[in-house]
Design a protein around this motif. Structure first.
Motif, PDB file in Angstrom:
ATOM      1  N   LEU A  88       0.840  -1.190   0.000  1.00 24.85           N
ATOM      2  CA  LEU A  88       0.000   0.000   0.000  1.00 24.85           C
ATOM      3  C   LEU A  88       0.880   1.247   0.000  1.00 24.85           C
ATOM      4  N   ASP A  89       0.265   2.392  -0.291  1.00 31.26           N
ATOM      5  CA  ASP A  89       1.042   3.636  -0.363  1.00 31.26           C
ATOM      6  C   ASP A  89       1.787   3.904   0.938  1.00 31.26           C
ATOM      7  N   HIS A  90       1.086   3.774   2.063  1.00 30.02           N
ATOM      8  CA  HIS A  90       1.752   4.084   3.337  1.00 30.02           C
ATOM      9  C   HIS A  90       2.846   3.072   3.647  1.00 30.02           C
ATOM     10  N   GLU A  91       2.728   1.850   3.133  1.00 31.45           N
ATOM     11  CA  GLU A  91       3.769   0.854   3.371  1.00 31.45           C
ATOM     12  C   GLU A  91       5.030   1.165   2.571  1.00 31.45           C
ATOM     13  N   LEU A  92       4.881   1.727   1.377  1.00 30.69           N
ATOM     14  CA  LEU A  92       6.054   2.147   0.613  1.00 30.69           C
ATOM     15  C   LEU A  92       6.823   3.235   1.361  1.00 30.69           C
ATOM     16  N   ILE A  93       6.091   4.236   1.867  1.00 35.18           N
ATOM     17  CA  ILE A  93       6.731   5.313   2.626  1.00 35.18           C
ATOM     18  C   ILE A  93       7.311   4.764   3.923  1.00 35.18           C
ATOM     19  N   GLU A  94       6.567   3.886   4.565  1.00 36.24           N
ATOM     20  CA  GLU A  94       7.040   3.281   5.815  1.00 36.24           C
ATOM     21  C   GLU A  94       8.376   2.568   5.624  1.00 36.24           C
ATOM     22  N   TYR A  95       8.490   1.801   4.545  1.00 30.80           N
ATOM     23  CA  TYR A  95       9.726   1.040   4.334  1.00 30.80           C
ATOM     24  C   TYR A  95      10.899   1.966   4.000  1.00 30.80           C
ATOM     25  N   LEU A  96      10.637   2.990   3.205  1.00 33.72           N
ATOM     26  CA  LEU A  96      11.681   3.971   2.916  1.00 33.72           C
ATOM     27  C   LEU A  96      12.195   4.618   4.201  1.00 33.72           C
ATOM     28  N   LEU A  97      11.281   5.020   5.068  1.00 26.50           N
ATOM     29  CA  LEU A  97      11.680   5.661   6.311  1.00 26.50           C
ATOM     30  C   LEU A  97      12.402   4.685   7.233  1.00 26.50           C
ATOM     31  N   ALA A  98      12.015   3.413   7.169  1.00 22.85           N
ATOM     32  CA  ALA A  98      12.666   2.406   8.012  1.00 22.85           C
ATOM     33  C   ALA A  98      14.140   2.257   7.656  1.00 22.85           C
ATOM     34  N   LEU A  99      14.485   2.471   6.395  1.00 17.83           N
ATOM     35  CA  LEU A  99      15.890   2.398   6.002  1.00 17.83           C
ATOM     36  C   LEU A  99      16.692   3.544   6.605  1.00 17.83           C
ATOM     37  N   ALA A 100      16.029   4.666   6.822  1.00 20.96           N
ATOM     38  CA  ALA A 100      16.704   5.841   7.378  1.00 20.96           C
ATOM     39  C   ALA A 100      16.636   5.880   8.900  1.00 20.96           C
ATOM     40  N   ILE A 101      15.560   5.323   9.476  1.00 18.83           N
ATOM     41  CA  ILE A 101      15.371   5.345  10.938  1.00 18.83           C
ATOM     42  C   ILE A 101      15.170   3.898  11.389  1.00 18.83           C
ATOM     43  N   PRO A 102      16.218   3.110  11.467  1.00 20.19           N
ATOM     44  CA  PRO A 102      16.074   1.665  11.660  1.00 20.19           C
ATOM     45  C   PRO A 102      15.491   1.239  12.997  1.00 20.19           C
ATOM     46  N   ARG A 103      15.513   2.098  14.021  1.00 21.90           N
ATOM     47  CA  ARG A 103      15.035   1.673  15.340  1.00 21.90           C
ATOM     48  C   ARG A 103      13.656   2.215  15.680  1.00 21.90           C
ATOM     49  N   ARG A 104      12.976   2.812  14.728  1.00 22.21           N
ATOM     50  CA  ARG A 104      11.662   3.388  15.013  1.00 22.21           C
ATOM     51  C   ARG A 104      10.587   2.656  14.229  1.00 22.21           C
ATOM     52  N   ASP A 105       9.408   2.533  14.825  1.00 22.79           N
ATOM     53  CA  ASP A 105       8.241   2.049  14.094  1.00 22.79           C
ATOM     54  C   ASP A 105       7.788   3.189  13.189  1.00 22.79           C
ATOM     55  N   THR A 106       8.008   3.056  11.890  1.00 25.09           N
ATOM     56  CA  THR A 106       7.763   4.175  10.973  1.00 25.09           C
ATOM     57  C   THR A 106       6.369   4.149  10.338  1.00 25.09           C
ATOM     58  N   LYS A 107       5.559   3.168  10.677  1.00 23.91           N
ATOM     59  CA  LYS A 107       4.210   3.136  10.085  1.00 23.91           C
ATOM     60  C   LYS A 107       3.373   4.360  10.482  1.00 23.91           C
ATOM     61  N   PRO A 108       3.299   4.742  11.770  1.00 25.31           N
ATOM     62  CA  PRO A 108       2.503   5.936  12.109  1.00 25.31           C
ATOM     63  C   PRO A 108       3.006   7.200  11.422  1.00 25.31           C
ATOM     64  N   LEU A 109       4.335   7.331  11.315  1.00 27.13           N
ATOM     65  CA  LEU A 109       4.894   8.504  10.645  1.00 27.13           C
ATOM     66  C   LEU A 109       4.513   8.511   9.171  1.00 27.13           C
ATOM     67  N   ALA A 110       4.581   7.348   8.516  1.00 16.47           N
ATOM     68  CA  ALA A 110       4.213   7.256   7.101  1.00 16.47           C
ATOM     69  C   ALA A 110       2.754   7.638   6.897  1.00 16.47           C
ATOM     70  N   LYS A 111       1.880   7.130   7.740  1.00 15.67           N
ATOM     71  CA  LYS A 111       0.452   7.446   7.614  1.00 15.67           C
ATOM     72  C   LYS A 111       0.183   8.926   7.878  1.00 15.67           C
ATOM     73  N   ALA A 112       0.899   9.486   8.850  1.00 22.99           N
ATOM     74  CA  ALA A 112       0.710  10.907   9.159  1.00 22.99           C
ATOM     75  C   ALA A 112       1.182  11.788   8.002  1.00 22.99           C
ATOM     76  N   LEU A 113       2.288  11.418   7.365  1.00 27.37           N
ATOM     77  CA  LEU A 113       2.786  12.176   6.215  1.00 27.37           C
ATOM     78  C   LEU A 113       1.790  12.139   5.066  1.00 27.37           C
ATOM     79  N   ILE A 114       1.254  10.970   4.769  1.00 26.17           N
ATOM     80  CA  ILE A 114       0.299  10.836   3.666  1.00 26.17           C
ATOM     81  C   ILE A 114      -0.969  11.633   3.944  1.00 26.17           C
ATOM     82  N   ALA A 115      -1.431  11.595   5.196  1.00 30.00           N
ATOM     83  CA  ALA A 115      -2.633  12.364   5.547  1.00 30.00           C
ATOM     84  C   ALA A 115      -2.370  13.866   5.426  1.00 30.00           C
TER      85      ALA A 115
END
Length: 287
Positions: A88-115
Motif C-alpha cells: 500500500l502507499d503508506h507501506e512504501l513510505i514506511e519502508y523507505l523511512l525504516a531504512l533511514a530510521i532503523p530503530r523506530r516504528d515508521t508506520k505511524p509517521l508514514a500514515k501521518a505524512l500521507i494524511a
C-alpha cells in the motif's frame, strides 16, 4: 562478539575503500546491520525520540525490536514476490523511512505524512523544508524520500528527451504530472522544441502565489529566439487540483500564439496539470 564485529567492519573498510565511500551510506549500512548503533549514527532522529519533539500520536518513541524486524521482513518479502503493487502507499513510505530510521516504528509517521500532504504523490513532491518541519522528520529521513522522487523523475524524463515530443505525448504527460501535480504553488514552464519536435530546453519560467504565476508573451518569445526554438509547449499547474483553464490562461496563450506567428514560432499546446488530472487547451479547441 565485539572483536568479531570490529573485524567485520575493518574487513569491509579494506574491501570497499573507506576513503571513497559515501559517509551517509556507510552510516545507513552500519545501522541496518548493527541497530544498537543507530542512536549515534542518526543523532537528529535519536534526539527527536529522546526529547519528545515528535508527537506520540504521529511517531511513537520506539517499537519493540522483534516486532519491527519481523514486520519489515514481511514487507520486504511481499515486495520481492509481488512487486510494487503488493504494498500500500503508506507501506512504501514506511519502508523507505525504516531504512533511514532503523530503530523506530515508521508506520505511524508514514500514515501521518500521507494524511498531511494528501497522498504519496504529495509526500514525494513536497519540498525539503516542508518535510523537515514535519514532526519526526530529520535530514536523513527527508533525503530518503527525495532521492526516490529524483530517481522517478529521471526515469520518466528519459523518453521525453530521447523521442520527438509529439510521438511520446503520454510519456510527457506522465513526467509533468509526477513533477508538478502536487505542487503547492503555481509554476510555469516552457518546453522548447527544434524543427524535429525534439526537446531542446525545459525552461522553468516563473513561480507564483497559490493561484497565479506571472508570465509574459515577450519573455517566452525572446527566449525561443535565443534558443532557436521552432515551437514551444506551455505548461503550468493548478494547486487547487483542477486542471480546467481559467480565462487568464486562455488569454495569455492566445497572446503568445500571436506573438510567435510572425517569427515562425509555433505553440503546439498549453498543458495544465492538477492532482485531479490534466487538460490540453488544443484538445479543448481553445487555440
Amino acid at each position: 562478539m565485539a572483536k568479531g564485529r570490529s573485524d567485520e567492519r575493518q574487513a569491509g573498510r579494506q574491501g570497499y575503500g573507506a576513503e571513497q565511500a559515501d559517509p551517509a551510506l556507510c552510516r545507513l549500512g552500519e545501522a541496518a546491520f548493527w541497530p544498537a548503533r543507530a542512536t549515534e549514527l542518526f543523532p537528529e532522529e535519536a534526539a527527536q525520540e529522546k526529547d519528545g519533539s515528535a508527537p506520540s500520536s504521529a511517531v511513537p518513541a520506539k517499537a519493540p525490536a522483534h516486532h519491527g524486524a519481523g514486520h519489515r521482513a514481511r514487507l520486504r518479502q511481499r515486495l520481492a514476490t509481488g512487486g510494487a503493487e503488493a504494498l500500500l502507499d503508506h507501506e512504501l513510505i514506511e519502508y523507505l523511512l525504516a531504512l533511514a530510521i532503523p530503530r523506530r516504528d515508521t508506520k505511524p509517521l508514514a500514515k501521518a505524512l500521507i494524511a498531511h500532504f494528501g497522498g504519496i504523490g504529495g509526500v514525494l513532491t513536497a519540498d525539503w523544508e516542508a518535510l523537515s518541519r514535519f514532526p519526526g522528520m530529520g535530514d536523513t529521513s527527508v533525503s530518503a524520500l527525495k532521492i526516490v522522487q529524483a530517481a522517478a523523475l529521471r526515469l520518466l524524463r528519459a523518453p521525453v528527451e530521447q523521442q520527438p515530443i509529439l510521438s511520446s505525448w503520454q510519456a510527457l504527460l506522465d513526467y509533468l504530472r509526477a513533477d508538478m501535480a502536487w505542487l503547492k504553488i503555481e509554476r510555469v514552464r516552457v518546453l522548447h522544441l527544434n524543427a524535429r519536435n525534439m526537446l531542446i530546453r525545459d525552461d522553468h519560467m516563473a513561480d507564483g502565489s497559490i493561484d497565479q504565476a506571472a508570465i509574459y508573451a515577450r519573455e517566452v518569445i525572446r527566449r525561443a529566439i535565443d534558443l532557436g526554438s521552432s515551437a514551444v509547449i506551455l505548461v503550468h499547474n493548478h494547486p487547487s487540483g483542477s486542471p480546467q483553464p481559467s480565462r487568464q490562461d486562455i488569454d495569455i496563450t492566445r497572446h503568445i500564439i500571436e506573438a510567435g506567428k510572425p517569427l515562425g514560432i509555433a505553440v503546439h499546446d498549453h498543458i495544465i496539470i492538477g492532482s485531479e488530472g490534466f487538460s490540453s487547451m488544443r484538445a479543448m479547441g481553445l487555440f
